[in-house]
Design a protein around this motif. Structure first.
Motif, mmCIF file in Angstrom:
data_model
loop_
_atom_site.group_PDB
_atom_site.id
_atom_site.type_symbol
_atom_site.label_atom_id
_atom_site.label_comp_id
_atom_site.label_asym_id
_atom_site.label_seq_id
_atom_site.Cartn_x
_atom_site.Cartn_y
_atom_site.Cartn_z
ATOM 1 N N ALA A 40 0.838 -1.207 0.000
ATOM 2 C CA ALA A 40 0.000 0.000 0.000
ATOM 3 C C ALA A 40 0.867 1.248 0.000
ATOM 4 O O ALA A 40 0.590 2.220 -0.728
ATOM 5 C CB ALA A 40 -0.929 -0.013 1.207
ATOM 6 N N ALA A 41 1.930 1.250 0.794
ATOM 7 C CA ALA A 41 2.825 2.411 0.842
ATOM 8 C C ALA A 41 3.535 2.607 -0.490
ATOM 9 O O ALA A 41 3.732 3.746 -0.948
ATOM 10 C CB ALA A 41 3.846 2.226 1.968
ATOM 11 N N ALA A 42 3.916 1.502 -1.125
ATOM 12 C CA ALA A 42 4.606 1.603 -2.418
ATOM 13 C C ALA A 42 3.660 2.095 -3.509
ATOM 14 O O ALA A 42 4.065 2.853 -4.403
ATOM 15 C CB ALA A 42 5.200 0.245 -2.791
ATOM 16 N N ILE A 43 2.397 1.673 -3.478
ATOM 17 C CA ILE A 43 1.406 2.188 -4.422
ATOM 18 C C ILE A 43 1.251 3.697 -4.238
ATOM 19 O O ILE A 43 1.196 4.456 -5.221
ATOM 20 C CB ILE A 43 0.061 1.461 -4.239
ATOM 21 C CG1 ILE A 43 0.160 0.025 -4.767
ATOM 22 C CG2 ILE A 43 -1.066 2.210 -4.965
ATOM 23 C CD1 ILE A 43 -1.073 -0.817 -4.491
ATOM 24 N N ALA A 44 1.201 4.143 -2.990
ATOM 25 C CA ALA A 44 1.099 5.582 -2.722
ATOM 26 C C ALA A 44 2.289 6.325 -3.314
ATOM 27 O O ALA A 44 2.137 7.391 -3.924
ATOM 28 C CB ALA A 44 1.007 5.828 -1.214
ATOM 29 N N ASP A 45 3.483 5.763 -3.158
ATOM 30 C CA ASP A 45 4.683 6.390 -3.719
ATOM 31 C C ASP A 45 4.599 6.467 -5.243
ATOM 32 O O ASP A 45 4.990 7.483 -5.844
ATOM 33 C CB ASP A 45 5.932 5.611 -3.315
ATOM 34 C CG ASP A 45 6.269 5.762 -1.834
ATOM 35 O OD1 ASP A 45 5.765 6.703 -1.205
ATOM 36 O OD2 ASP A 45 7.031 4.918 -1.319
ATOM 37 N N ALA A 46 4.095 5.409 -5.869
ATOM 38 C CA ALA A 46 3.998 5.377 -7.330
ATOM 39 C C ALA A 46 3.016 6.426 -7.842
ATOM 40 O O ALA A 46 3.267 7.107 -8.847
ATOM 41 C CB ALA A 46 3.585 3.983 -7.798
ATOM 42 N N ARG A 59 -9.058 -5.337 -3.293
ATOM 43 C CA ARG A 59 -8.287 -4.553 -2.330
ATOM 44 C C ARG A 59 -7.212 -3.732 -3.030
ATOM 45 O O ARG A 59 -6.986 -2.562 -2.681
ATOM 46 C CB ARG A 59 -7.642 -5.498 -1.310
ATOM 47 C CG ARG A 59 -6.746 -4.802 -0.277
ATOM 48 C CD ARG A 59 -7.504 -3.769 0.512
ATOM 49 N NE ARG A 59 -6.659 -3.135 1.526
ATOM 50 C CZ ARG A 59 -6.900 -1.934 2.032
ATOM 51 N NH1 ARG A 59 -7.954 -1.241 1.626
ATOM 52 N NH2 ARG A 59 -6.102 -1.420 2.941
ATOM 53 N N ILE A 60 -6.546 -4.307 -4.012
ATOM 54 C CA ILE A 60 -5.527 -3.561 -4.758
ATOM 55 C C ILE A 60 -6.150 -2.339 -5.420
ATOM 56 O O ILE A 60 -5.596 -1.229 -5.366
ATOM 57 C CB ILE A 60 -4.854 -4.466 -5.812
ATOM 58 C CG1 ILE A 60 -4.055 -5.582 -5.137
ATOM 59 C CG2 ILE A 60 -3.931 -3.642 -6.722
ATOM 60 C CD1 ILE A 60 -3.530 -6.624 -6.111
ATOM 61 N N VAL A 61 -7.303 -2.525 -6.048
ATOM 62 C CA VAL A 61 -7.976 -1.406 -6.715
ATOM 63 C C VAL A 61 -8.395 -0.354 -5.698
ATOM 64 O O VAL A 61 -8.273 0.852 -5.954
ATOM 65 C CB VAL A 61 -9.179 -1.916 -7.533
ATOM 66 C CG1 VAL A 61 -10.043 -0.754 -8.008
ATOM 67 C CG2 VAL A 61 -8.694 -2.738 -8.731
ATOM 68 N N GLU A 62 -8.878 -0.771 -4.539
ATOM 69 C CA GLU A 62 -9.268 0.190 -3.511
ATOM 70 C C GLU A 62 -8.070 1.014 -3.053
ATOM 71 O O GLU A 62 -8.183 2.229 -2.829
ATOM 72 C CB GLU A 62 -9.908 -0.528 -2.320
ATOM 73 C CG GLU A 62 -11.270 -1.142 -2.608
ATOM 74 C CD GLU A 62 -12.320 -0.106 -2.960
ATOM 75 O OE1 GLU A 62 -12.208 1.047 -2.493
ATOM 76 O OE2 GLU A 62 -13.257 -0.448 -3.707
ATOM 77 N N LEU A 63 -6.911 0.368 -2.898
ATOM 78 C CA LEU A 63 -5.698 1.095 -2.510
ATOM 79 C C LEU A 63 -5.331 2.137 -3.570
ATOM 80 O O LEU A 63 -5.000 3.283 -3.241
ATOM 81 C CB LEU A 63 -4.540 0.123 -2.320
ATOM 82 C CG LEU A 63 -4.620 -0.812 -1.111
ATOM 83 C CD1 LEU A 63 -3.508 -1.856 -1.178
ATOM 84 C CD2 LEU A 63 -4.545 -0.024 0.190
ATOM 85 N N ALA A 64 -5.407 1.736 -4.833
ATOM 86 C CA ALA A 64 -5.071 2.658 -5.918
ATOM 87 C C ALA A 64 -6.093 3.792 -6.006
ATOM 88 O O ALA A 64 -5.733 4.965 -6.194
ATOM 89 C CB ALA A 64 -4.996 1.898 -7.242
ATOM 90 N N ALA A 65 -7.380 3.452 -5.864
ATOM 91 C CA ALA A 65 -8.429 4.475 -5.938
ATOM 92 C C ALA A 65 -8.301 5.480 -4.799
ATOM 93 O O ALA A 65 -8.542 6.685 -4.984
ATOM 94 C CB ALA A 65 -9.804 3.811 -5.913
ATOM 95 N N ALA A 66 -7.909 5.003 -3.623
ATOM 96 C CA ALA A 66 -7.730 5.908 -2.488
ATOM 97 C C ALA A 66 -6.624 6.916 -2.762
ATOM 98 O O ALA A 66 -6.715 8.085 -2.360
ATOM 99 C CB ALA A 66 -7.415 5.107 -1.226
#
Length: 394
Positions: free
Chosen positions: A113-119, A239-246
């Protein structure tokens, strides 16, 4: 149908009150080959537009640009795009966890989740840098603005608040199916069953599974895969999509020209080239093999038929997206005859029930494709759906 030109993409919008004759005509065109039209679920598209504040007649008059990007022509700032390759982001996370004591699945997801936020942050910063360098003040787009609704009345460039509606920075989300399978394999065989140690799986992947074929086969065949209506696996994808959408919400409206971030399931064949530069992954995929296409499962891994596939696709909230290109293969013979139209309409009904925005269909058999490979000159007019577009096979 008679002309068979691949270059002009055709999208067919439908909703609960679409006439059967119209939908049957779509089915006849699709089963004739060529992968067109792509079928677009109006109910999902309208929800997506409402999130952007586009409602009423303007929303009803939406169209699709590029491969399958939702757009209100003449009223909206042009599309821009960014990119997040989920399997690469996840592999970066997993590499940092090698040698960590007491690693857990929750730890993997927290760091993912943190790495997705960084991306996503990196995409925003790159976009802002571009808009700082080239914007309405130092490079006004007079021509486009003249044809964009409200720019003349407001006396402003479309990039400076002139357009009626904000634009979208669409983040192409590559490899959802593969990233889901990677996590499902680790959760099942490493953390739940403890069949393999985490470091052992990562070392085997680093070696492209050379000397570890038995482990690779278990990762491929025993671990559950996305696209088969398995609740636990589909929950990982969701869950992956929710993390990206957030992150889209968190990064908006911080973009310099006011555009908003939205997700896209990419409609290009780049997943093949991206896979060529991606190392082996802990689901058993070899280095260099393609990623999963758009928001679909990995090729060949959806084994339980179309109903199961639609259930898996529908587990992801498509209202987070402003464009997608989901490819499905059908047997044209199943849709010929008097019952073919009703069968096709049942697929569209499932799309509506599951909240799936878009499906596009290939109705060419494996035998036909192999024959075209052997005798390309005899099949110059064979059209197939590649990603968000159609092209000639040979």
């Amino acid at each position: 149908r008679a002309v068979r030109i691949p270059n002009a993409s055709i999208f067919a919008r439908f909703h609960k009150d679409s006439p059967s004759a119209y939908l049957d005509a779509c089915a006849r065109l699709i089963t004739a080959g060529g992968g067109m039209p792509a079928m677009m679920n109006d109910e999902v598209s309208m929800r997506q537009l409402s999130i952007l504040g586009i409602t009423g007649a303007d929303a009803v008059n939406h169209c699709f640009t590029g491969c399958a990007h939702l757009f209100v022509e003449g009223l909206q700032v042009p599309w821009r795009e960014g990119c997040v390759v989920l399997p690469r982001v996840l592999m970066g996370v997993l590499s940092t966890l090698r040698g960590v004591a007491e690693i857990s699945y929750d730890m993997v997801m927290e760091r993912f989740a943190a790495a997705i936020a960084d991306a996503f942050r990196a995409n925003r910063e790159e976009y802002n840098a571009t808009m700082t360098a080239v914007n309405s003040r130092n490079a006004p787009d007079v021509f486009y603005s003249a044809f964009t609704g409200d720019c003349i009345e407001r006396r402003r460039d479309h990039n400076d608040g002139g357009a009626r509606y904000l634009g979208v920075l669409g983040i192409n989300l590559y490899g959802l199916g593969l990233a889901t399978d990677m996590l499902a394999a680790l959760k099942t065989l490493v953390f739940d069953e403890r069949r393999f140690a985490f470091d052992a799986v990562m070392a085997a992947a680093e070696a492209d599974f050379e000397g570890h074929e038995s482990m690779r086969q278990e990762l491929l065949r025993r671990a559950p895969k996305f696209g088969n209506d398995i609740a636990g696996v589909d929950a990982i994808a969701a869950r992956i999509v929710e993390l990206a959408a957030a992150e889209c919400v968190r990064q908006t409206p911080c973009i310099e020209d006011g555009s908003v971030m939205r997700l896209i399931f990419p409609g290009t064949a780049s997943y093949v080239a991206m896979g060529a530069e991606t190392p082996a992954t802990p689901d058993g995929r070899h280095a260099g093999e393609p990623l999963s296409d758009s928001g679909a499962p990995m090729n060949g891994r959806d084994m339980k038929g179309l109903t199961a596939l639609l259930n898996s696709l529908g587990a992801v909230d498509h209202s987070h997206f402003n464009g997608m290109a989901l490819n499905v293969r059908l047997n044209a013979k199943d849709f010929s005859g008097p019952g073919g139209g009703a069968l096709f309409r049942s697929i569209l009904g499932a799309m509506r029930a599951k909240g799936i925005q878009e499906l596009q269909f290939n109705c060419v058999s494996t035998a036909e494709l192999r024959e075209a490979q052997r005798k390309p000159d005899a099949h110059r007019n064979l059209l197939i759906r590649v990603a968000g577009y159609s092209d000639r096979f040979t």
